[in-house]
Motif scaffolding. Structure first.
Motif, short mmCIF file in Angstrom:
data_model
loop_
_atom_site.label_atom_id
_atom_site.label_comp_id
_atom_site.label_asym_id
_atom_site.label_seq_id
_atom_site.Cartn_x
_atom_site.Cartn_y
_atom_site.Cartn_z
N PRO A 146 134.03 -23.22 47.16
CA PRO A 146 134.09 -24.46 47.52
C PRO A 146 135.09 -25.28 47.35
O PRO A 146 135.24 -26.37 47.80
N LYS A 147 134.83 -25.78 46.09
CA LYS A 147 135.19 -26.62 45.45
C LYS A 147 137.17 -26.78 45.71
O LYS A 147 138.15 -27.70 45.49
N ALA A 148 137.27 -25.50 45.48
CA ALA A 148 139.32 -25.24 46.22
C ALA A 148 139.49 -25.84 47.50
O ALA A 148 140.22 -26.56 47.42
N TYR A 149 138.47 -25.63 48.48
CA TYR A 149 138.84 -26.46 49.28
C TYR A 149 137.64 -27.60 49.96
O TYR A 149 139.32 -28.51 49.84
N LEU A 150 137.58 -28.37 49.23
CA LEU A 150 136.95 -29.64 48.76
C LEU A 150 138.23 -30.14 48.37
O LEU A 150 139.14 -31.61 48.35
N PHE A 151 138.89 -29.43 47.31
CA PHE A 151 140.55 -30.56 46.55
C PHE A 151 141.88 -30.65 47.49
O PHE A 151 142.33 -30.95 47.92
N VAL A 152 142.12 -29.05 48.38
CA VAL A 152 142.91 -28.99 49.35
C VAL A 152 142.60 -29.49 50.51
O VAL A 152 143.69 -31.00 50.88
#
Length: 211
Positions: free
Chosen positions: A124-130
């Motif tokens: 989820p952190k990758a999605y949040l960053f993106v």
């Protein structure tokens, strides 16, 4: 701010995200310690492919997909935590042995690649960053969005390979020190599994608290 300065700023933010220990890094470390540098690099390859998918999501997120972030974030958080906990528990329960002949075979490497891809995709952190960062750097003034997204995607997988690949090689070499000590090998693998479970619990707690 011109385009070159825009890319440098993105690169700094990207490095800050990737270098912080998280699900991806711990997964690469666990595979390199228990299966050798080749398996760690295979896990890195899966994560890199996931990074390319995230780049595509980032390009699309400039438009419609950004509206779905509040809905998808917590379910992705819980799903990612559950999958990581499953892998961590598997490591803790398995009988880990390191052979002197070399790292694990192609089947284990392929499994590490697949799991690395899944872990990256449900992180989820990758999605949040993106979704939080990409719209700030993908601007029509700098040219076609797809070209900008492609460049940012190349930067992402290059940074992942540099950080995670370097970690995999380093951990794989230190793994050779464990060959003569099976008890230390088992401890290292189970400690890596325990770390994955701990990160999963913390991640799930964050999601439940935010919900």
């Amino acid at each position: 701010m011109d385009y070159a300065a825009n890319l440098w700023l993105f690169c700094l933010l990207l490095f800050g995200i990737i270098i912080v220990p998280g699900m991806d890094m711990l997964f690469v470390l666990a595979n390199a310690l228990t299966g050798g540098g080749n398996r760690g690099l295979a896990a890195t390859g899966g994560i890199m492919l996931g990074g390319m998918v995230h780049t595509l999501n980032g390009a699309l997120g400039v438009g419609l997909l950004m509206h779905f972030v509040p809905i998808l974030y917590n379910p992705l958080l819980i799903a990612g935590a559950a999958y990581m906990a499953f892998i961590g528990l598997s490591l803790m329960r398995s009988s880990i042995k390191v052979g002197a002949a070399g790292p694990a075979g192609s089947r284990s490497a392929w499994k590490a690649f697949r799991q690395g891809l899944v872990i990256c995709l449900i992180n989820p952190k990758a999605y949040l960053f993106v979704f939080a960062v990409y719209p700030q750097f993908l601007k029509p003034a700098y040219g076609p969005i797809w070209i900008q997204a492609s460049i940012m995607g190349l930067m992402t997988i290059t940074m992942q390979f540099t950080v995670y690949g370097g970690l995999a090689v380093t951990a794989g070499r230190s793994r050779n020190l464990l060959v003569a000590n099976p008890q230390a090998t088992a401890f290292a693998g189970r400690a890596a599994g325990l770390l994955l479970v701990a990160v999963s619990v913390f991640t799930a707690w964050e999601g439940l608290r935010a919900g």
